[in-house]
Write an enzyme that holds these catalytic residues in place. Structure first.
Site, short mmCIF file in Angstrom:
data_model
loop_
_atom_site.label_atom_id
_atom_site.label_comp_id
_atom_site.label_asym_id
_atom_site.label_seq_id
_atom_site.Cartn_x
_atom_site.Cartn_y
_atom_site.Cartn_z
N LYS A 65 -27.06 -52.46 -36.34
CA LYS A 65 -26.58 -51.27 -37.06
C LYS A 65 -27.69 -50.29 -37.41
O LYS A 65 -27.46 -49.09 -37.46
CB LYS A 65 -25.83 -51.68 -38.32
CG LYS A 65 -26.69 -52.32 -39.39
CD LYS A 65 -25.84 -52.82 -40.55
CE LYS A 65 -26.72 -53.38 -41.64
NZ LYS A 65 -26.01 -54.39 -42.44
N ARG B 26 -20.82 -58.58 -53.42
CA ARG B 26 -20.37 -57.57 -52.48
C ARG B 26 -19.13 -58.19 -51.84
O ARG B 26 -18.20 -58.54 -52.57
CB ARG B 26 -21.48 -57.18 -51.48
CG ARG B 26 -21.23 -55.79 -50.88
CD ARG B 26 -22.30 -55.37 -49.87
NE ARG B 26 -22.23 -56.13 -48.63
CZ ARG B 26 -23.03 -55.93 -47.58
NH1 ARG B 26 -23.96 -54.99 -47.62
NH2 ARG B 26 -22.91 -56.65 -46.48
C1 LIG Z 1 -26.69 -55.50 -42.44
C2 LIG Z 1 -26.10 -56.83 -42.46
C3 LIG Z 1 -26.81 -57.92 -41.96
C4 LIG Z 1 -28.23 -57.81 -41.44
O1 LIG Z 1 -29.11 -57.61 -42.50
P1 LIG Z 1 -30.70 -57.53 -42.25
O2 LIG Z 1 -31.26 -57.49 -43.62
O3 LIG Z 1 -30.94 -56.29 -41.47
O4 LIG Z 1 -31.08 -58.75 -41.52
C5 LIG Z 1 -26.20 -59.16 -41.95
N1 LIG Z 1 -24.95 -59.32 -42.42
C6 LIG Z 1 -24.22 -58.30 -42.91
C7 LIG Z 1 -22.85 -58.57 -43.41
C8 LIG Z 1 -24.78 -57.02 -42.95
O5 LIG Z 1 -24.05 -56.02 -43.45
#
Ligand SMILES: *Cc1c(COP(=O)(O)O)cnc(C)c1O
Length: 371
Positions: free
Chosen positions: A36, A131
């Site tokens: 993302k 969350r």
């Molecule tokens: C963004 C996200 C991740 C990845 O997080 P990082 O800190 O970039 O490793 C994993 N799980 C969810 C649900 C996320 O929204």
């Protein structure tokens, strides 16, 4: 080359990803490479797959659709709950989605039946960060319902910490997830369910010898891109922390007083502008601002100090050196700065891969995806 520019070193990203894949494999943990922060840019996604991540995860269906259009046929996971209004697109492009609402899973089931597909559902469990997540006491009944829905395959459980309240992954909350997982594991010889323990903030816990239990997957973005764990942003040993840099161009360079003069009121972005009096300094302006990135998240090199930022200007104290007009200044972005720079249409994204020809560079524009 045009500026401002995000420079993305695919070799370093490959190194970071394959190093993490190998280290987590020792603990029986697979990696979902999270795309993302770079809008699913196919070049980076393919680099992660070559490095051995077992699936790709993105929070936006548009990014997953882009990766599909570019021909990537890996397993793709939508890591944010699908919107009810997007379930049709989700079952077409994503193999699995993370879910917390049975109404949405029911709609996914209908959409999957219509398109004659099977859609995988991973249920997210609330572990205290508040969350997304189903409260632990409601998980078992939710699993029963998901297992009963046509064209839906229950994949397993997941949790996400350290994103809203900074609650850290530890042996206690990870054991709670493991215990829930073992309660719903079918007793027959079915393959083990996925137990996705979290994101880059789980790495400090894991590398400190955390009790892995049934956890067999992590969703990792930041640590691969920036080489740091996400709790204290400490560098991870053996990874590159400079795989990505952000470069901007000097448009003014003058010796100026460091202390402003005149009546002081609010500035464009701060109610209390503060400028310490250091006498005269070498001040430079680079053509990049809050419109392009999170300027608070930029780390300049040691000799340069960030003094302030407005929408289009970044003001620097360049120390003993007076920078030439037109010269480049590079910064290391943190996750927030990276995310904003990646999504800015004003920033050129340049991918370098030393493996091919030294200095061969390909420039690609990534614009926000229009659906
Ligand atoms: C963004 C996200 C991740 C990845 O997080 P990082 O800190 O970039 O490793 C994993 N799980 C969810 C649900 C996320 O929204």
């Amino acid at each position: 080359m045009s500026t401002p520019r995000l420079h993305i070193d695919l070799d370093k990203i490959f190194h970071n990803a394959s190093t993490l894949v190998a280290r987590l494999k020792i603990n029986g943990i697979s990696i979902t490479g999270v795309t993302k922060a770079f809008l699913g840019a196919p070049k980076i996604a393919q680099t992660l797959l070559r490095a051995g991540v077992t699936s790709l995860g993105d929070s936006r269906i548009e990014n997953i659709e882009l990766m599909r259009r570019s021909g990537i046929d890996a397993q793709m996971v939508l890591i944010r709950s699908p919107m009810l209004s997007q379930v049709d697109r989700v079952v077409v492009s994503a193999d699995i989605s993370l879910n917390t609402e049975l109404d949405i899973v029911a709609a996914l089931s209908v959409a999957a039946q219509t398109t004659r597909k099977t859609h995988g559902v991973l249920l997210m469990v609330e572990s205290g960060d508040l969350r997304e997540g189903i409260m632990p006491e409601d998980v078992e009944s939710a699993v029963r319902i998901v297992r009963s829905l046509p064209n839906i395959k229950f994949m397993g459980l997941g949790t996400n910490l350290a994103c809203r309240n900074g609650v850290s992954p530890d042996d206690r909350n990870m054991a709670e997830l493991s215990a829930l997982a073992s309660r719903i594991t079918p007793s027959d010889n079915a393959p083990p369910i996925t137990v996705s323990g979290g994101n880059s903030s789980n790495l400090a816990w894991l590398f400190a010898g955390g009790e892995v239990g049934h956890i067999n997957n992590l969703r990792i973005g930041e640590a691969i891109l920036l080489g740091r764990e996400a709790l204290n942003r400490e560098p991870i040993e053996g990874l590159f922390t400079d795989a990505i840099s952000l470069t901007a161009e000097v448009i003014e360079s003058k010796i100026k007083p460091s202390k402003p003069w005149g009546e002081i009121a609010q500035s464009a972005f701060s109610n209390h502008p503060t400028s310490k009096d250091l006498g005269n300094i070498n001040q430079a302006i680079v053509a990049m601002g809050r419109q392009d990135t999170d300027t608070e998240g930029l780390q300049p090199t040691a000799e340069i100090q960030l003094l302030g930022a407005s929408s289009d200007h970044l003001v620097l104290n360049t120390g003993v050196k007076k920078l030439a007009i037109g010269s480049n200044v590079s910064f290391q972005p943190n996750y927030s700065a990276l995310l904003r720079a990646m999504t800015s249409p004003h920033i050129t994204k340049s991918f370098a891969k030393r493996g091919v020809t030294p200095l061969a560079r390909e420039e690609l524009e990534i614009l926000p995806n229009a659906a």
